[in-house]
Design an enzyme around this catalytic site. Structure first.
Site, short mmCIF file in Angstrom:
data_model
loop_
_atom_site.label_atom_id
_atom_site.label_comp_id
_atom_site.label_asym_id
_atom_site.label_seq_id
_atom_site.Cartn_x
_atom_site.Cartn_y
_atom_site.Cartn_z
N MET A 33 26.31 42.75 35.03
CA MET A 33 25.53 42.63 36.50
C MET A 33 25.63 44.01 36.86
O MET A 33 25.20 44.15 38.17
CB MET A 33 26.77 41.89 37.48
CG MET A 33 26.82 40.44 37.14
SD MET A 33 27.32 39.37 38.33
CE MET A 33 28.83 39.96 38.78
N LEU A 36 27.14 50.20 36.29
CA LEU A 36 27.94 50.14 35.02
C LEU A 36 28.99 51.27 35.02
O LEU A 36 28.62 52.23 35.58
CB LEU A 36 26.81 50.59 33.76
CG LEU A 36 25.78 49.34 33.51
CD1 LEU A 36 24.77 49.73 32.19
CD2 LEU A 36 26.54 47.99 33.37
N GLY A 39 33.99 50.61 31.38
CA GLY A 39 34.58 49.05 31.03
C GLY A 39 33.34 48.63 30.18
O GLY A 39 33.47 48.23 29.16
N HIS A 40 32.12 48.60 30.93
CA HIS A 40 30.97 48.30 30.39
C HIS A 40 30.73 49.05 29.10
O HIS A 40 30.31 48.68 28.10
CB HIS A 40 29.65 48.37 31.34
CG HIS A 40 29.85 47.45 32.57
ND1 HIS A 40 29.98 48.16 33.72
CD2 HIS A 40 29.82 46.06 32.72
CE1 HIS A 40 30.05 47.11 34.72
NE2 HIS A 40 30.02 45.75 34.26
N LYS A 152 38.93 41.85 30.51
CA LYS A 152 39.43 42.00 32.03
C LYS A 152 39.24 40.70 32.71
O LYS A 152 40.08 40.23 33.56
CB LYS A 152 38.60 43.05 32.57
CG LYS A 152 39.14 43.44 33.89
CD LYS A 152 37.87 43.95 34.75
CE LYS A 152 38.24 43.65 36.22
NZ LYS A 152 37.13 43.11 37.08
N GLN A 156 36.94 34.12 32.01
CA GLN A 156 35.70 34.19 31.67
C GLN A 156 35.44 34.05 30.15
O GLN A 156 34.65 33.32 29.40
CB GLN A 156 34.88 35.14 32.38
CG GLN A 156 33.49 35.53 31.84
CD GLN A 156 32.72 36.38 32.69
OE1 GLN A 156 32.36 36.44 33.94
NE2 GLN A 156 32.69 37.68 32.11
N VAL A 179 39.40 48.44 29.99
CA VAL A 179 39.33 49.78 30.06
C VAL A 179 40.01 50.23 31.73
O VAL A 179 39.60 49.63 32.67
CB VAL A 179 38.17 50.59 30.10
CG1 VAL A 179 38.10 52.03 30.52
CG2 VAL A 179 37.58 50.29 28.71
N LEU A 187 38.95 49.08 35.48
CA LEU A 187 37.54 49.45 36.12
C LEU A 187 36.93 48.24 36.47
O LEU A 187 36.98 47.39 35.88
CB LEU A 187 36.88 50.23 34.83
CG LEU A 187 37.04 51.76 34.88
CD1 LEU A 187 38.21 52.33 34.86
CD2 LEU A 187 36.03 52.36 33.90
N SER A 189 33.06 47.11 38.75
CA SER A 189 31.98 47.39 39.86
C SER A 189 32.44 47.71 41.30
O SER A 189 32.14 48.24 42.03
CB SER A 189 30.90 46.82 39.57
OG SER A 189 30.38 46.80 38.25
P1 AMP Z 1 30.19 42.56 35.16
O1 AMP Z 1 29.24 43.56 35.11
O2 AMP Z 1 31.36 42.69 36.09
O3 AMP Z 1 30.08 41.13 34.98
O4 AMP Z 1 30.91 42.75 33.58
C1 AMP Z 1 30.19 42.70 32.71
C2 AMP Z 1 31.11 42.60 31.36
O5 AMP Z 1 31.92 43.62 31.23
C3 AMP Z 1 32.14 41.50 31.25
O6 AMP Z 1 32.26 40.79 29.98
C4 AMP Z 1 33.52 42.03 31.79
O7 AMP Z 1 34.50 41.50 31.28
C5 AMP Z 1 33.35 43.57 31.23
N1 AMP Z 1 34.17 44.45 31.91
C6 AMP Z 1 34.30 44.75 33.23
N2 AMP Z 1 35.16 45.62 33.47
C7 AMP Z 1 35.60 45.80 32.39
C8 AMP Z 1 36.86 46.93 32.25
N3 AMP Z 1 37.47 47.39 32.91
N4 AMP Z 1 37.20 46.72 30.72
C9 AMP Z 1 36.51 46.02 29.86
N5 AMP Z 1 35.65 45.27 29.98
C10 AMP Z 1 35.12 44.94 31.39
#
Ligand code: AMP
Length: 284
Positions: A33, A36, A39-40, A152, A156, A179, A187, A189
């Site tokens: 989403m 970035l 983690g992303h 994380k 999901q 991460v 981490l 957003s």
């Molecule tokens: P989001 O943008 O929050 O929907 O996350 C997109 C992808 O990044 C999802 O698969 C999350 O699980 C992964 N993600 C978000 N934060 C982290 C993190 N700190 N460590 C690893 N993956 C992450």
């Protein structure tokens, strides 16, 4: 550093990917989403290592937000995201406008039962249906060989793995470890939305999970005792309001009274007006 190609429409993305697919290239998708962070970054870097063509989707998916205010204040920064993707060798950034993904109200959705009954499911009605529906759409649009998801968001990840298995969607789901910041905070957003005091307190969430891990490592097997060890840590932080803290089996995401196999200790908590989630995996 070559900027990735920014693609706004489904038709254009399909047209770009078709020759790669015909050439037998391995296509990797990292759905996000945006806003970035590292983690992303870890998901994207893993995709870059595994695949010939890397697609990052950036779409703040309205149908997975159960609160309008959360959707509106979700951080967005496409220019920074494009730089971020460029630095990691991403080939295509797919950032469709909302009308492209949802030109009309949906009459069709994808829903995974049971695995969504606990943890975030009951607290965010409609959330997982929104996630599984948009991921199905992204899988149909990109037709990736592999798709990368972070641990994380462990529920999901489990839900997507089950959906892909149940519906025979031809994509390999690759889990990527969480991460963390140096103080342990996962981490996210949403961390951008925390006040300085909230940000400091938020590190208590991971310390609570570590307390659970210590209890498990010391031989504690009753979930209630594991839970208590973690909640004691959180009780020291009045800034943190716990929504749930549960011990669930790592595959089915069902609460277990006694730890006998791999479990996740999962937590959701509010800091300031922001909802944060985290979890650890523990194998006996
Ligand atoms: P989001 O943008 O929050 O929907 O996350 C997109 C992808 O990044 C999802 O698969 C999350 O699980 C992964 N993600 C978000 N934060 C982290 C993190 N700190 N460590 C690893 N993956 C992450």
């Amino acid at each position: 550093m070559r900027r990735p190609e920014l693609i706004r429409t489904i038709a254009e993305l399909r047209a770009r990917l078709a020759p790669h697919r015909r050439a037998g290239s391995i296509i990797g998708l990292t759905p996000t989403m945006g806003a970035l962070h590292a983690g992303h970054g870890r998901l994207i870097e893993q995709a870059r290592r595994d695949c010939d063509i890397v697609v990052v989707s950036i779409f703040v998916n309205p149908i997975q937000f159960n609160q309008a205010a959360d959707y509106q204040r979700y951080p967005r920064d496409l220019d920074a995201d494009l730089e971020f993707c460029a630095a990691r060798g991403v080939d295509y950034v797919f950032a469709p406008p909302e009308e492209e993904m949802y030109p009309a109200p949906l009459d069709t959705c994808v829903e995974v039962a049971r695995l969504t009954d606990h943890l975030c499911g009951p607290h965010r009605p409609g959330h997982f249906r929104g996630v599984t529906t948009v991921c199905t759409k992204l899988f149909m649009i990109v037709q990736p060989d592999k798709a990368y998801f972070g641990e994380k968001d462990a529920q999901q990840l489990a839900v997507i793995q089950r959906m892909v298995r149940d519906l025979n969607i031809p994509v390999e789901i690759v889990p990527v470890p969480t991460v963390r910041e140096s103080d342990g905070l996962a981490l996210s957003s949403r961390n951008l939305l925390l006040s300085p005091g909230g940000r400091r307190a938020a590190a208590g969430i991971y310390r609570a999970l570590q307390a659970a891990e210590t209890a498990l490592a010391a031989g504690t097997r009753e979930a209630a005792a594991v839970q208590k060890a973690a909640l004691e840590v959180l009780a020291a932080h009045p800034e943190i309001r716990v929504e749930y803290l549960q011990v669930v089996d790592a595959v089915e995401m069902q609460p277990v009274p006694v730890v006998e196999g791999p479990v996740r200790v999962a937590v959701a908590a509010w800091v300031d007006d922001t909802r944060l989630i985290d979890n650890i995996l523990w194998r006996p």
